[in-house]
Design an enzyme around this catalytic site. Structure first.
Site, PDB file in Angstrom:
ATOM      1  N   GLY A 254       0.824  -1.212   0.000  1.00 19.50           N
ATOM      2  CA  GLY A 254       0.000   0.000   0.000  1.00 19.50           C
ATOM      3  C   GLY A 254       0.851   1.251   0.000  1.00 19.50           C
ATOM      4  N   ASP A 255       1.974   1.193   0.694  1.00 24.11           N
ATOM      5  CA  ASP A 255       2.870   2.350   0.731  1.00 24.11           C
ATOM      6  C   ASP A 255       3.448   2.634  -0.651  1.00 24.11           C
ATOM      7  OD1 ASP A 255       4.247   0.921   3.767  1.00 24.11           O
ATOM      8  OD2 ASP A 255       2.403   2.075   3.475  1.00 24.11           O
TER       9      ASP A 255
HETATM   10  O1  TA6 Z   1       2.662  -0.786   5.290  1.00 24.93           O
HETATM   11  C1  TA6 Z   1       3.726  -1.576   5.831  1.00 24.93           C
HETATM   12  C2  TA6 Z   1       4.213  -0.896   7.081  1.00 24.93           C
HETATM   13  O2  TA6 Z   1       4.766   0.346   6.801  1.00 24.93           O
HETATM   14  C3  TA6 Z   1       5.215  -1.748   7.802  1.00 24.93           C
HETATM   15  O3  TA6 Z   1       6.375  -1.021   8.050  1.00 24.93           O
HETATM   16  C4  TA6 Z   1       4.514  -2.113   9.088  1.00 24.93           C
HETATM   17  O4  TA6 Z   1       5.382  -2.052  10.150  1.00 24.93           O
HETATM   18  C5  TA6 Z   1       3.317  -1.199   9.201  1.00 24.93           C
HETATM   19  O5  TA6 Z   1       3.093  -0.702   7.905  1.00 24.93           O
HETATM   20  C6  TA6 Z   1       3.421  -0.002  10.075  1.00 24.93           C
HETATM   21  O6  TA6 Z   1       2.144   0.637   9.946  1.00 24.93           O
HETATM   22  P1  TA6 Z   1       1.513   1.493  11.124  1.00 24.93           P
HETATM   23  O7  TA6 Z   1       0.138   1.845  10.615  1.00 24.93           O
HETATM   24  O8  TA6 Z   1       1.523   0.642  12.342  1.00 24.93           O
HETATM   25  O9  TA6 Z   1       2.395   2.725  11.269  1.00 24.93           O
END
Ligand code: TA6
Length: 311
Positions: A254-255
């Site tokens: 998603g990022d």
């Molecule tokens: O989308 C992946 C991610 O960025 C991972 O790094 C994972 O640790 C998580 O999302 C962190 O998301 P959050 O919403 O907890 O900041």
């Protein structure tokens, strides 16, 4: 030269442990293990760095883990300007990948607490950085102590400086952020369900996206994993397929969509080209191990392969 600013208030180390077959309540021996620097905004900066577009990552890091995060950003050649607070540690997120099913069980770690003076110091830094940015991405969870209207506040500061904001958040952070009418939001299907408070079939997703567009959001993207994604602006709504991937770990997909959408926005892409790039970036990252992200040639190639249908 200007840049895309990414904000990660709660960055992390992502430890991905691969198991043959995960057995709850028993001793499980890893067959592979890796640690990546993570957090949603940082993952966006990773993709922008790979694309070769100027980016600066900011946020708040804590203690020794925080210093490790910053040294990993240096190793990746990603420019950053974080607030570093001592006495606590940024979090480590654990991802258990069961190779027999491909399922990932995530355990989000406990990070530091950002009280008033620490948050004020960040907002002051952010205000300076966003003044020089061409776009800002606000992404992910926030540390304990940070109020859930923080993204609304940061969006307003960006708007006051003529800078568009992309918001990728969940729950009250997303709901309050939407009230500040960011340029774009990118909820996944689960986050959108929580936002509207009901189960959503595809036609409901389209209706929800259009409702958000009618309330000041200019671009709404909804990611739905292997079911693809929906992109809506005030003129059209597109359904984009996801590319089939073998293996890999979906963490960060998603990022990568957000990163490609941010890039497409500053490059002035039309909706279809932006949607194609974003969907291709998400699919490419989903094929990678850990929170490794896509390469530009994968985005360009994948953009030609995804199917786009007007809704
Ligand atoms: O989308 C992946 C991610 O960025 C991972 O790094 C994972 O640790 C998580 O999302 C962190 O998301 P959050 O919403 O907890 O900041």
């Amino acid at each position: 030269m200007s840049y895309i600013l990414t904000v990660t208030l709660n960055p992390c180390l992502d430890r991905t442990v691969t198991l043959d077959c995960f057995s709850l309540g028993e001793l499980n021996r890893a067959i592979a293990e890796r640690v990546d620097v993570g957090g949603k905004g940082i993952n966006v900066s990773k993709v922008l760095k790979n694309i070769g577009h100027p980016t600066v990552a900011t946020g708040i890091v804590f203690g020794g883990v925080g210093r490790d995060i910053l040294s990993r950003l240096d190793a990746l050649g990603i420019e950053h300007d974080f607030i570093l607070a001592e006495g606590q540690n940024s979090r480590t997120n654990l991802k258990l990948l069961d190779s027999s099913t491909g399922k990932v069980t995530e355990i989000g770690g406990v990070g530091g607490t950002a009280d008033g003076s620490l948050l004020d110091a960040f907002v002051q830094k952010y205000t300076s950085l966003v003044s020089e940015a061409e776009l800002v991405v606000l992404s992910g969870s926030v540390p304990c102590g940070v109020p859930n209207d923080i993204y609304a506040r940061l969006i307003e500061i960006a708007r006051g400086r003529g800078v568009r904001a992309i918001l990728d958040a969940d729950g009250e952070l997303l709901k309050n952020g939407i009230s500040a009418a960011p340029y774009m939001i990118k909820p996944n299907i689960f986050e959108l369900r929580r936002l509207v408070g009901k189960e959503l079939c595809e036609s409901d997703v389209v209706a929800a996206a259009r409702e958000l567009i009618n309330n000041g959001i200019e671009l709404c993207a909804v990611s739905m994993g292997k079911d693809g994604s929906v992109f809506a602006d005030k003129n059209e709504c597109l359904k984009v397929s996801a590319l089939k991937v073998a293996g890999g770990c979906a963490t960060g997909a998603g990022d990568s969509m957000v990163a490609a959408a941010a890039y497409g926005t500053v490059c002035g892409f039309d909706l279809e080209r932006l949607a194609r790039y974003a969907a291709a970036a998400g699919s490419a990252t989903a094929s990678k191990e850990g929170t490794e992200v896509c390469a530009p040639d994968e985005i360009v190639a994948g953009a030609e392969m995804v199917e786009v249908n007007a809704l």
